[in-house]
Motif scaffolding. Structure first.
Motif, PDB file in Angstrom:
ATOM      1  N   MET A  46       7.196 -22.888 -33.455  1.00 57.06           N
ATOM      2  CA  MET A  46       6.268 -22.592 -32.358  1.00 57.06           C
ATOM      3  C   MET A  46       5.850 -21.125 -32.375  1.00 57.06           C
ATOM      4  O   MET A  46       4.668 -20.817 -32.161  1.00 57.06           O
ATOM      5  N   LEU A  47       6.771 -20.215 -32.652  1.00 59.82           N
ATOM      6  CA  LEU A  47       6.417 -18.797 -32.755  1.00 59.82           C
ATOM      7  C   LEU A  47       5.330 -18.587 -33.806  1.00 59.82           C
ATOM      8  O   LEU A  47       4.364 -17.848 -33.585  1.00 59.82           O
ATOM      9  N   ALA A  48       5.494 -19.237 -34.959  1.00 62.13           N
ATOM     10  CA  ALA A  48       4.508 -19.097 -36.040  1.00 62.13           C
ATOM     11  C   ALA A  48       3.149 -19.643 -35.613  1.00 62.13           C
ATOM     12  O   ALA A  48       2.109 -19.065 -35.931  1.00 62.13           O
ATOM     13  N   LEU A  49       3.160 -20.753 -34.868  1.00 63.96           N
ATOM     14  CA  LEU A  49       1.896 -21.340 -34.428  1.00 63.96           C
ATOM     15  C   LEU A  49       1.281 -20.572 -33.263  1.00 63.96           C
ATOM     16  O   LEU A  49       0.052 -20.502 -33.158  1.00 63.96           O
ATOM     17  N   TRP A  50       2.102 -19.986 -32.404  1.00 67.41           N
ATOM     18  CA  TRP A  50       1.556 -19.146 -31.327  1.00 67.41           C
ATOM     19  C   TRP A  50       0.917 -17.898 -31.916  1.00 67.41           C
ATOM     20  O   TRP A  50      -0.024 -17.348 -31.350  1.00 67.41           O
ATOM     21  N   GLN A  51       1.405 -17.479 -33.056  1.00 66.31           N
ATOM     22  CA  GLN A  51       0.845 -16.308 -33.724  1.00 66.31           C
ATOM     23  C   GLN A  51      -0.492 -16.641 -34.384  1.00 66.31           C
ATOM     24  O   GLN A  51      -1.420 -15.840 -34.368  1.00 66.31           O
ATOM     25  N   GLN A  52      -0.574 -17.848 -34.961  1.00 66.07           N
ATOM     26  CA  GLN A  52      -1.797 -18.255 -35.670  1.00 66.07           C
ATOM     27  C   GLN A  52      -1.844 -19.768 -35.771  1.00 66.07           C
ATOM     28  O   GLN A  52      -0.862 -20.403 -36.163  1.00 66.07           O
ATOM     29  N   SER A  81       7.210 -34.749 -29.412  1.00 69.03           N
ATOM     30  CA  SER A  81       7.375 -34.092 -28.111  1.00 69.03           C
ATOM     31  C   SER A  81       6.036 -33.726 -27.475  1.00 69.03           C
ATOM     32  O   SER A  81       6.001 -33.223 -26.354  1.00 69.03           O
ATOM     33  N   GLY A  82       4.948 -33.918 -28.219  1.00 65.26           N
ATOM     34  CA  GLY A  82       3.623 -33.628 -27.685  1.00 65.26           C
ATOM     35  C   GLY A  82       3.223 -32.166 -27.742  1.00 65.26           C
ATOM     36  O   GLY A  82       2.302 -31.749 -27.037  1.00 65.26           O
ATOM     37  N   LEU A  83       3.903 -31.387 -28.601  1.00 64.09           N
ATOM     38  CA  LEU A  83       3.615 -29.951 -28.676  1.00 64.09           C
ATOM     39  C   LEU A  83       2.671 -29.584 -29.814  1.00 64.09           C
ATOM     40  O   LEU A  83       2.011 -28.544 -29.746  1.00 64.09           O
ATOM     41  N   VAL A  84       2.633 -30.395 -30.878  1.00 61.97           N
ATOM     42  CA  VAL A  84       1.750 -30.119 -32.013  1.00 61.97           C
ATOM     43  C   VAL A  84       1.068 -31.404 -32.462  1.00 61.97           C
ATOM     44  O   VAL A  84       1.530 -32.506 -32.172  1.00 61.97           O
ATOM     45  N   ASP A  85      -0.024 -31.227 -33.174  1.00 62.95           N
ATOM     46  CA  ASP A  85      -0.715 -32.317 -33.860  1.00 62.95           C
ATOM     47  C   ASP A  85      -0.756 -31.982 -35.339  1.00 62.95           C
ATOM     48  O   ASP A  85      -0.936 -30.817 -35.705  1.00 62.95           O
ATOM     49  N   ARG A  86      -0.583 -32.997 -36.164  1.00 66.56           N
ATOM     50  CA  ARG A  86      -0.725 -32.836 -37.616  1.00 66.56           C
ATOM     51  C   ARG A  86      -1.886 -33.718 -38.049  1.00 66.56           C
ATOM     52  O   ARG A  86      -1.901 -34.907 -37.757  1.00 66.56           O
ATOM     53  N   ARG A  87      -2.841 -33.110 -38.743  1.00 66.96           N
ATOM     54  CA  ARG A  87      -4.013 -33.862 -39.200  1.00 66.96           C
ATOM     55  C   ARG A  87      -4.432 -33.386 -40.588  1.00 66.96           C
ATOM     56  O   ARG A  87      -4.269 -32.218 -40.914  1.00 66.96           O
ATOM     57  N   THR A 101      -0.971 -28.502 -29.343  1.00 68.15           N
ATOM     58  CA  THR A 101      -1.621 -29.263 -28.283  1.00 68.15           C
ATOM     59  C   THR A 101      -1.743 -28.334 -27.071  1.00 68.15           C
ATOM     60  O   THR A 101      -1.205 -27.217 -27.070  1.00 68.15           O
ATOM     61  N   ASP A 102      -2.394 -28.803 -26.028  1.00 66.37           N
ATOM     62  CA  ASP A 102      -2.458 -28.005 -24.801  1.00 66.37           C
ATOM     63  C   ASP A 102      -1.051 -27.731 -24.276  1.00 66.37           C
ATOM     64  O   ASP A 102      -0.758 -26.607 -23.850  1.00 66.37           O
ATOM     65  N   ALA A 103      -0.178 -28.725 -24.344  1.00 69.77           N
ATOM     66  CA  ALA A 103       1.210 -28.539 -23.891  1.00 69.77           C
ATOM     67  C   ALA A 103       1.918 -27.480 -24.735  1.00 69.77           C
ATOM     68  O   ALA A 103       2.670 -26.657 -24.217  1.00 69.77           O
ATOM     69  N   GLY A 104       1.665 -27.481 -26.036  1.00 66.17           N
ATOM     70  CA  GLY A 104       2.257 -26.483 -26.927  1.00 66.17           C
ATOM     71  C   GLY A 104       1.747 -25.093 -26.627  1.00 66.17           C
ATOM     72  O   GLY A 104       2.512 -24.123 -26.639  1.00 66.17           O
ATOM     73  N   ARG A 105       0.454 -24.974 -26.343  1.00 66.00           N
ATOM     74  CA  ARG A 105      -0.118 -23.671 -25.991  1.00 66.00           C
ATOM     75  C   ARG A 105       0.440 -23.186 -24.649  1.00 66.00           C
ATOM     76  O   ARG A 105       0.770 -22.024 -24.480  1.00 66.00           O
ATOM     77  N   ASN A 106       0.551 -24.103 -23.687  1.00 63.91           N
ATOM     78  CA  ASN A 106       1.036 -23.745 -22.356  1.00 63.91           C
ATOM     79  C   ASN A 106       2.504 -23.325 -22.370  1.00 63.91           C
ATOM     80  O   ASN A 106       2.925 -22.523 -21.536  1.00 63.91           O
ATOM     81  N   LEU A 107       3.270 -23.856 -23.310  1.00 63.80           N
ATOM     82  CA  LEU A 107       4.693 -23.521 -23.401  1.00 63.80           C
ATOM     83  C   LEU A 107       4.895 -22.040 -23.737  1.00 63.80           C
ATOM     84  O   LEU A 107       5.927 -21.457 -23.413  1.00 63.80           O
ATOM     85  N   ARG A 108       3.894 -21.437 -24.347  1.00 64.09           N
ATOM     86  CA  ARG A 108       3.994 -20.025 -24.741  1.00 64.09           C
ATOM     87  C   ARG A 108       4.296 -19.134 -23.545  1.00 64.09           C
ATOM     88  O   ARG A 108       5.114 -18.215 -23.633  1.00 64.09           O
ATOM     89  N   SER A 109       3.640 -19.367 -22.417  1.00 61.69           N
ATOM     90  CA  SER A 109       3.854 -18.501 -21.251  1.00 61.69           C
ATOM     91  C   SER A 109       5.301 -18.578 -20.766  1.00 61.69           C
ATOM     92  O   SER A 109       5.868 -17.562 -20.353  1.00 61.69           O
ATOM     93  N   THR A 110       5.920 -19.737 -20.847  1.00 65.74           N
ATOM     94  CA  THR A 110       7.330 -19.875 -20.485  1.00 65.74           C
ATOM     95  C   THR A 110       8.209 -19.146 -21.492  1.00 65.74           C
ATOM     96  O   THR A 110       9.192 -18.498 -21.120  1.00 65.74           O
ATOM     97  N   ALA A 111       7.843 -19.249 -22.760  1.00 68.35           N
ATOM     98  CA  ALA A 111       8.649 -18.656 -23.829  1.00 68.35           C
ATOM     99  C   ALA A 111       8.562 -17.132 -23.867  1.00 68.35           C
ATOM    100  O   ALA A 111       9.421 -16.493 -24.485  1.00 68.35           O
TER     101      ALA A 111
END
Length: 156
Positions: A46-52, A81-87, A101-111
């Motif tokens: 998640m850290l890697a994806l929040w970065q880019q 878990s609904g945090l990422v999509d793979r396509r 996903t939106d849930a994955g992006r929103n989790l950043r503020s908590t983290a």
């Protein structure tokens, strides 16, 4: 080392200190990450994806220094878990892209509170932690160079 030092003493081994430090610090993350529903390896993804994002699975593996066999199950669990999509990439069907996903992006503020929580739990001055991170980065680079020269994988 002087002749009085036992070069094979456990307490003199860099590998032992690194292994114990790694296990000890990761154990401190567990209760902090549990409420987020993340394991430590998932947190790193998640850290890697929040970065880019998006990132190809190959790029994500390179950034995290993880083999596909290790990364793939992590991504599957994060997707479940609904945090990422793979396509598959529209530009190159051979490439698998990972997006939040939106849930994955929103989790950043908590983290965002996690780094400060870990600093407080370790109780070490920030300059010491920065120096440690720099030293560990140098060790990783040295080990990577050595493994590339010898043709051996650095994580095995």
């Amino acid at each position: 080392m002087s002749h009085d030092v036992d070069v094979l003493a456990l307490e003199n081994q860099v590998c032992f200190a690194l292994a114990v430090a790694s296990r000890s610090v990761i154990a401190l993350y567990r209760p902090v990450l549990d409420p987020l529903g993340l394991t430590h390896p998932q947190y790193l993804v998640m850290l890697a994806l929040w970065q880019q994002e998006p990132r190809s699975v190959k790029d994500l593996g390179a950034a995290l220094q993880l083999e596909p066999a290790t990364l793939s199950p992590l991504l599957k669990r994060l997707e479940a878990s609904g945090l990422v999509d793979r396509r598959r990439s529209a530009a190159d069907e051979r490439r698998l892209d990972v997006t939040l996903t939106d849930a994955g992006r929103n989790l950043r503020s908590t983290a965002e509170s996690i780094p400060q929580t870990m600093i407080e739990q370790l109780g070490m001055p920030i300059p010491e932690l920065q120096a440690l991170q720099s030293a560990l980065t140098a060790i990783i680079a040295a080990a990577t160079r050595t493994s590339e020269l010898t043709g051996e994988a650095s994580d095995e």
